[in-house]
Design an enzyme around this catalytic site. Structure first.
Site, PDB file in Angstrom:
ATOM      1  N   ASP A 151       6.228   8.011 -10.275  1.00  0.00           N
ATOM      2  CA  ASP A 151       7.570   7.751  -9.744  1.00  0.00           C
ATOM      3  C   ASP A 151       7.741   8.247  -8.310  1.00  0.00           C
ATOM      4  O   ASP A 151       6.964   9.073  -7.820  1.00  0.00           O
ATOM      5  CB  ASP A 151       8.622   8.489 -10.593  1.00  0.00           C
ATOM      6  CG  ASP A 151       8.782   7.876 -11.977  1.00  0.00           C
ATOM      7  OD1 ASP A 151       7.949   7.039 -12.357  1.00  0.00           O
ATOM      8  OD2 ASP A 151       9.747   8.248 -12.669  1.00  0.00           O
ATOM      9  N   ASP A 152       8.814   7.756  -7.695  1.00  0.00           N
ATOM     10  CA  ASP A 152       9.376   8.271  -6.434  1.00  0.00           C
ATOM     11  C   ASP A 152       8.651   7.823  -5.171  1.00  0.00           C
ATOM     12  O   ASP A 152       9.114   8.112  -4.070  1.00  0.00           O
ATOM     13  CB  ASP A 152       9.473   9.804  -6.427  1.00  0.00           C
ATOM     14  CG  ASP A 152      10.429  10.332  -7.481  1.00  0.00           C
ATOM     15  OD1 ASP A 152      10.980   9.515  -8.242  1.00  0.00           O
ATOM     16  OD2 ASP A 152      10.631  11.557  -7.543  1.00  0.00           O
ATOM     17  N   HIS A 182      17.490   6.692  -5.793  1.00  0.00           N
ATOM     18  CA  HIS A 182      17.266   7.808  -6.705  1.00  0.00           C
ATOM     19  C   HIS A 182      18.551   8.585  -7.026  1.00  0.00           C
ATOM     20  O   HIS A 182      18.570   9.808  -7.107  1.00  0.00           O
ATOM     21  CB  HIS A 182      16.212   8.784  -6.145  1.00  0.00           C
ATOM     22  CG  HIS A 182      15.462   9.512  -7.226  1.00  0.00           C
ATOM     23  ND1 HIS A 182      15.937  10.656  -7.823  1.00  0.00           N
ATOM     24  CD2 HIS A 182      14.283   9.240  -7.825  1.00  0.00           C
ATOM     25  CE1 HIS A 182      15.063  11.055  -8.724  1.00  0.00           C
ATOM     26  NE2 HIS A 182      14.058  10.215  -8.758  1.00  0.00           N
ATOM     27  N   HIS A 201      12.437   2.083  -9.580  1.00  0.00           N
ATOM     28  CA  HIS A 201      12.989   3.418  -9.864  1.00  0.00           C
ATOM     29  C   HIS A 201      14.336   3.540  -9.143  1.00  0.00           C
ATOM     30  O   HIS A 201      14.721   4.629  -8.749  1.00  0.00           O
ATOM     31  CB  HIS A 201      11.995   4.476  -9.399  1.00  0.00           C
ATOM     32  CG  HIS A 201      12.247   5.865  -9.913  1.00  0.00           C
ATOM     33  ND1 HIS A 201      12.712   6.126 -11.179  1.00  0.00           N
ATOM     34  CD2 HIS A 201      12.087   7.077  -9.317  1.00  0.00           C
ATOM     35  CE1 HIS A 201      12.827   7.429 -11.344  1.00  0.00           C
ATOM     36  NE2 HIS A 201      12.471   8.036 -10.234  1.00  0.00           N
ATOM     37  N   TYR A 211      15.802  10.717 -13.253  1.00  0.00           N
ATOM     38  CA  TYR A 211      16.093  11.841 -14.157  1.00  0.00           C
ATOM     39  C   TYR A 211      16.144  11.386 -15.627  1.00  0.00           C
ATOM     40  O   TYR A 211      16.576  12.152 -16.492  1.00  0.00           O
ATOM     41  CB  TYR A 211      17.410  12.538 -13.788  1.00  0.00           C
ATOM     42  CG  TYR A 211      17.596  12.728 -12.307  1.00  0.00           C
ATOM     43  CD1 TYR A 211      16.851  13.698 -11.628  1.00  0.00           C
ATOM     44  CD2 TYR A 211      18.479  11.938 -11.587  1.00  0.00           C
ATOM     45  CE1 TYR A 211      16.992  13.858 -10.255  1.00  0.00           C
ATOM     46  CE2 TYR A 211      18.628  12.091 -10.216  1.00  0.00           C
ATOM     47  CZ  TYR A 211      17.879  13.050  -9.556  1.00  0.00           C
ATOM     48  OH  TYR A 211      18.014  13.204  -8.208  1.00  0.00           O
ATOM     49  N   HIS A 240       4.399  11.975 -10.598  1.00  0.00           N
ATOM     50  CA  HIS A 240       4.986  11.590  -9.307  1.00  0.00           C
ATOM     51  C   HIS A 240       3.897  11.526  -8.250  1.00  0.00           C
ATOM     52  O   HIS A 240       3.179  12.521  -8.063  1.00  0.00           O
ATOM     53  CB  HIS A 240       6.070  12.600  -8.903  1.00  0.00           C
ATOM     54  CG  HIS A 240       7.195  12.694  -9.885  1.00  0.00           C
ATOM     55  ND1 HIS A 240       7.087  13.436 -11.050  1.00  0.00           N
ATOM     56  CD2 HIS A 240       8.422  12.117  -9.901  1.00  0.00           C
ATOM     57  CE1 HIS A 240       8.212  13.314 -11.735  1.00  0.00           C
ATOM     58  NE2 HIS A 240       9.047  12.526 -11.071  1.00  0.00           N
TER      59      HIS A 240
END
Ligand code: NI
Length: 280
Positions: free
Chosen positions: A91-92, A146, A142, A183, A233
């Site tokens: 992710d991210d 965020h 995603h 989250y 991540h």
């Protein structure tokens, strides 16, 4: 009125309506055959491909909107049936520092992964996303910025999800199939407006918290089971350095690595927009 009556009589000769072929100046028999048969064949194939059924209804509601595009090659699907499967997810990202090194490792170890990218980052580093796809990985959403989706109001929620969709269309040419809520946070409003299945995880590696290989291996071994999805991540160098060790350990436990879409297809799972899935 005069124009209309002229138009109406143009197709008639001596009171008898001219055939379509005569009007179109199509005389040879094989050309008549082609004009009639080819559209029938074309639309027949089209109907089969799009899932239209004989009773005039479509079966689109049986599968997720984009799911019909997913196709694991038969040889790969058959070779993975009945095996222990795991999906590594990152992710991210993307980042132009950490992500390329991860892609090098994944290529070296021949492991496909799924990247849940931020729309804002994919616009900054489109070439990294292009490499992810070129290397055979899956790229999904995603969200754009965020944000905690469960805390957003209607317009703000729509703006985030829709901006991410637009970023996907701009960079990869199509909308994402899946959304991973930041989250792991969602509520009924998010589920109703997501427009895509929500993919969470069954193993949180807590890589962002402990920043070391040992913790990632620890949590993976503690919580992973067949059909699991591991959350990591690709923005932390410590995570990238842990990945070869993780792959080695999981291979030692006879796990096979698949993307999220492959996992869904191999497990013959049905997924629906707004529903939440952490393993298959
Ligand atoms: Ni995140």
């Amino acid at each position: 009125m005069a124009e209309i009556s002229v138009a109406c009589t143009q197709g008639r000769i001596r009171g008898r309506r001219r055939s379509f072929f005569a009007q179109a100046n199509i005389r040879t028999p094989w050309l008549k055959f082609a004009v009639v048969i080819l559209p029938v064949v074309f639309f027949g194939i089209h109907a089969i491909n799009t899932g239209a059924t004989g009773d005039g209804e479509t079966n689109f509601e049986m599968i997720a909107p984009m799911q019909k595009h997913v196709k694991v090659p038969d040889s790969r699907r058959i070779s993975l049936e009945g095996k222990k499967l795991v999906a590594l997810t990152f992710d991210d990202g993307p980042r132009d520092t950490t992500t390329p090194l991860l892609l090098d490792y994944l290529k070296e170890w021949e492991v496909p992964a799924t990247f849940f990218v931020l729309g804002s980052e994919m616009l900054k580093y489109p070439e990294v996303v292009e490499r992810e796809i070129a290397d055979g990985h899956e790229v999904e959403s995603h969200t754009m910025w965020h944000q905690n989706l469960a805390e957003l109001s209607g317009d703000d929620l729509y703006n985030d999800l829709n901006s991410a969709r637009q970023a996907f269309i701009e960079v990869v040419g199509h909308e994402p199939k899946f959304i991973r809520p930041p989250y792991g946070s969602y509520d009924l409003g998010v589920q109703e407006n997501a427009g895509a299945p929500l993919i969470t995880w069954s193993v949180d590696s807590l890589d962002w918290k402990y920043m070391n290989t040992e913790s990632i291996l620890h949590y993976a071994q503690l919580y992973l089971s067949d059909g699991g999805i591991i959350l990591m991540h690709d923005i932390h160098p410590t995570t990238i350095e842990a990945v070869p060790y993780l792959i080695d350990v999981l291979r030692g436990q006879n796990y096979e690595f698949v993307t999220v879409s492959e996992l869904i297809e191999i497990r013959h799972a049905e997924v629906h927009p707004g529903e939440v899935y952490g393993s298959f």
